[in-house]
Design an enzyme around this catalytic site. Structure first.
Site, PDB file in Angstrom:
ATOM      1  N   LYS A   1      25.052  35.955   1.186  1.00 30.28           N
ATOM      2  CA  LYS A   1      23.832  35.261   0.759  1.00 30.28           C
ATOM      3  C   LYS A   1      22.789  36.276   0.309  1.00 30.28           C
ATOM      4  CE  LYS A   1      23.956  31.164   3.757  1.00 30.28           C
ATOM      5  NZ  LYS A   1      23.989  30.143   2.711  1.00 30.28           N
TER       6      LYS A   1
ATOM      7  N   ARG B   1      32.276  23.531   6.238  1.00 31.07           N
ATOM      8  CA  ARG B   1      33.311  22.513   6.064  1.00 31.07           C
ATOM      9  C   ARG B   1      34.657  22.974   6.629  1.00 31.07           C
ATOM     10  NH1 ARG B   1      32.234  22.483  -0.295  1.00 31.07           N
ATOM     11  NH2 ARG B   1      30.205  23.014   0.565  1.00 31.07           N
TER      12      ARG B   1
HETATM   13  N1  BES Z   1      24.556  26.896   5.822  1.00 28.67           N
HETATM   14  C1  BES Z   1      24.644  26.723   4.421  1.00 28.67           C
HETATM   15  C2  BES Z   1      23.851  25.536   3.905  1.00 28.67           C
HETATM   16  C3  BES Z   1      22.343  25.606   4.017  1.00 28.67           C
HETATM   17  C4  BES Z   1      21.586  26.016   2.948  1.00 28.67           C
HETATM   18  C5  BES Z   1      21.692  25.175   5.151  1.00 28.67           C
HETATM   19  C6  BES Z   1      20.212  26.049   3.034  1.00 28.67           C
HETATM   20  C7  BES Z   1      20.313  25.206   5.255  1.00 28.67           C
HETATM   21  C8  BES Z   1      19.568  25.629   4.186  1.00 28.67           C
HETATM   22  C9  BES Z   1      26.095  26.512   4.008  1.00 28.67           C
HETATM   23  O1  BES Z   1      27.046  27.142   4.788  1.00 28.67           O
HETATM   24  C10 BES Z   1      26.242  27.063   2.617  1.00 28.67           C
HETATM   25  O2  BES Z   1      25.999  28.219   2.450  1.00 28.67           O
HETATM   26  N2  BES Z   1      26.624  26.203   1.690  1.00 28.67           N
HETATM   27  C11 BES Z   1      26.783  26.619   0.337  1.00 28.67           C
HETATM   28  C12 BES Z   1      27.981  25.907  -0.238  1.00 28.67           C
HETATM   29  C13 BES Z   1      28.407  26.393  -1.611  1.00 28.67           C
HETATM   30  C14 BES Z   1      28.887  27.811  -1.530  1.00 28.67           C
HETATM   31  C15 BES Z   1      29.492  25.491  -2.123  1.00 28.67           C
HETATM   32  C16 BES Z   1      25.519  26.229  -0.431  1.00 28.67           C
HETATM   33  O3  BES Z   1      24.948  25.176  -0.162  1.00 28.67           O
HETATM   34  O4  BES Z   1      25.094  27.019  -1.264  1.00 28.67           O
HETATM   35 ZN    ZN Z   2      27.417  29.169   4.242  1.00 25.84          ZN
END
Ligand code: BES
Ligand code: ZN
Ligand code: ZN
Length: 508
Positions: free
Chosen positions: A282, A356
């Site tokens: 991230k 997921r």
């Molecule tokens: N934990 C994150 C989602 C999230 C984002 C929670 C912002 C709270 C605030 C999750 O694991 C994630 O990173 N999801 C990705 C999925 C994508 C790579 C398909 C996302 O939402 O960018």
């Molecule tokens: Zn994530």
């Protein structure tokens, strides 16, 4: 701050501050005079001060030895129990260092229409006291464990003054349990990931289980592997800290012989104690708040911690997969294929779509319990935050009665959620060239929240299921309503409202 709320039918002498809820555009002066005839003064200046009694507005008046705090409730025709919850929060936050206060609940509130919850459409005293007290208790929360000089602890006593205090008492007890659960979840989520590790969270769950009369099983990494939880194991493989799978059971041991069916509700919560994104790292900004990524697991554990005290008459099974998501030499790599508990294989094309993967295994375990319904809570997608913003959770599911019940429960709990579809047409977005599924959809994150929901649906074995994407409301960047800054504990109260009003579903 520790807050002691009581109910009674008169204002105690030691209450130096008296709260008075008022509606927008009404005669506030007469309301004050009614309460304290000897203090009759000219209050016509109230409106000149610009106070109009909008929700979130307050005005302080001092007369004789008492401080009056007018608490705006907004327009009379918009009144709902959630208005009172918010009014309670505003009142609580206005007290600062006052140790004895009272708030008068006028009879007319119990005579108002416009409350969706009550079948008779008039809120009961019990419901009024419950939501008001919830607001005050939820607003009194602060997380000070890491402050070198926290404000000294003080006890604050608030008496809620109303006509029928005896019938309102159960409302106060329910409010205390709702707030206790919410604040427990907030504490666990606010704790930094350095100390809130998977092992630590499992230890907390063991302690909670002991105190709350739940049975518990904690699987370590060896057991997780033996049980074939490839998703959880895959996500954990980059971390120096081992994962845990927590299974909690609440069984009231009554004979749920209603039409022969034993109702079991399975609750699943995403427990990523820190989400760095893994090798699909991230950004600095995106990672800063990712200790929040275990908010789903925290909400489930917190709700389960008060089931017995609430007298819930259902079997409730909680399944919490807990791990960090970290990059390292042993981390999951884009292109790897995992074999999940259900037997399906998943090609991991983005290691940041890890929630997921661990939920897939947890949902499969939940389905094995043959429950009446499965509900999962997860900070699952940034896409849901884009769609619904920071205050509203996304609700998806395969069963209308379950989703409708969740909508009603959330409304009562004051936790907004909005139903999103699971379009069959988008299932193809998850097709992998080499495995049964891949863990992301089309480039650009098209319908990201829905594709994540469709992925989860592959693992529930056709059971009635609902998914709450709480990525937005699990954390707040500002004080808003009953929410503090930081972890909000979102979801625990909705689950408790749902379970306390559960009856056998009419499933054909
Ligand atoms: N934990 C994150 C989602 C999230 C984002 C929670 C912002 C709270 C605030 C999750 O694991 C994630 O990173 N999801 C990705 C999925 C994508 C790579 C398909 C996302 O939402 O960018
Ligand atoms: Zn994530
Ligand atoms: Zn995550």
């Amino acid at each position: 701050m520790s807050l002691e709320i009581t109910v009674g039918d008169s204002v105690p002498d030691q209450a130096v501050l008296l709260g008075i809820p008022v509606f927008e555009g009404e005669d506030f002066g007469s309301r004050v005079e009614l309460l304290r005839p000897p203090d009759r003064v000219d209050t016509s200046y109230i409106e000149k001060l610009g106070f109009t009694a909008k929700l979130n507005e307050t005005l302080v008046l001092t007369m004789a030895n008492r401080i009056y705090l007018l608490v705006g409730l907004g327009a009379r025709e918009d009144f709902s129990l959630d208005t009172l919850r918010r009014g309670g929060a505003v009142f609580g936050r206005s007290l600062h260092r006052i140790s004895d206060a009272a708030l008068v609940l006028p009879r007319e509130l119990a005579e108002l229409n416009g409350d969706e919850e009550q079948s008779s459409s008039h809120p009961s005293w019990q419901a009024l006291v419950q939501t008001l007290s919830e607001g005050m208790l939820l607003a009194a929360y602060s997380f000070t464990s890491f402050k070198s000089h926290p404000e000294p602890e003080m006890v604050q006593r608030i008496k809620v003054v109303l006509e029928d205090s005896v019938s309102a008492e159960p409302g106060l007890s329910k409010a205390r349990l709702m707030a206790t659960a919410t604040c427990r979840a907030r504490d666990w989520v606010n704790e930094p990931a350095a100390s809130m590790t998977p092992v630590r969270f499992a230890d907390i769950a063991v302690q909670v289980a002991q105190e709350a009369g739940l049975s518990i099983e904690v699987w370590d990494e060896k057991r997780i592997e033996e049980e074939g939880l490839g998703g959880l194991l895959g996500v954990a493989s980059g971390s120096a800290r081992p994962p845990r799978l927590i299974k909690l059971v609440y069984d009231p041991k009554t004979d749920h012989k209603t039409e022969g069916a034993v109702n079991t509700v399975a609750l699943v919560g995403k427990g990523i104690t820190f989400d760095s994104g893994g090798l699909s790292l991230k950004s600095q900004e995106g990672m800063a708040t990712m200790k929040t990524d275990m908010a789903g697991a925290a909400a489930v554990l917190a709700a389960m911690s008060v089931l017995a005290e609430l007298g819930i008459q259902l079997k409730v099974v909680g399944i919490l997969p807990v791990t960090e998501n970290m990059p390292s030499g042993t981390a999951l790599k884009p292109g790897d294929v995992l074999k999940m508990r259900s037997g399906k294989t998943v090609e991991v094309l983005n290691t940041d779509a890890e929630g997921r993967l661990i939920l897939a295994d947890a949902l499969a375990l939940a389905a094995e319990e043959d429950p009446t319904a499965i509900i999962d809570l997860a900070t699952l997608t940034g896409a849901c935050v884009v769609a619904l913003g920071p205050l509203v959770a996304g609700l998806m599911g395969n069963t209308d009665w379950l989703c409708e019940r969740l909508e009603t429960a959330a409304e009562r709990a004051g936790e907004p959620l909005w139903r999103l579809p699971l379009p069959r047409q988008y299932k193809s977005h998850l097709l992998s060239d080499i495995a049964d599924l891949k863990n992301i959809g089309k480039p650009g994150g098209q319908a990201g929240a829905l594709v994540a929901g469709l992925f989860l649906e592959e693992f529930i074995d056709g059971k009635p299921w609902a998914h709450l994407d709480i990525a937005g409301p699990a954390r707040s960047s500002e004080v808003e309503g009953v929410m503090p800054k930081g972890a909000t504990g979102f979801g625990a109260r909705t689950l408790l409202e749902l379970l306390s009003t559960w009856s056998n579903p009419e499933v054909s």
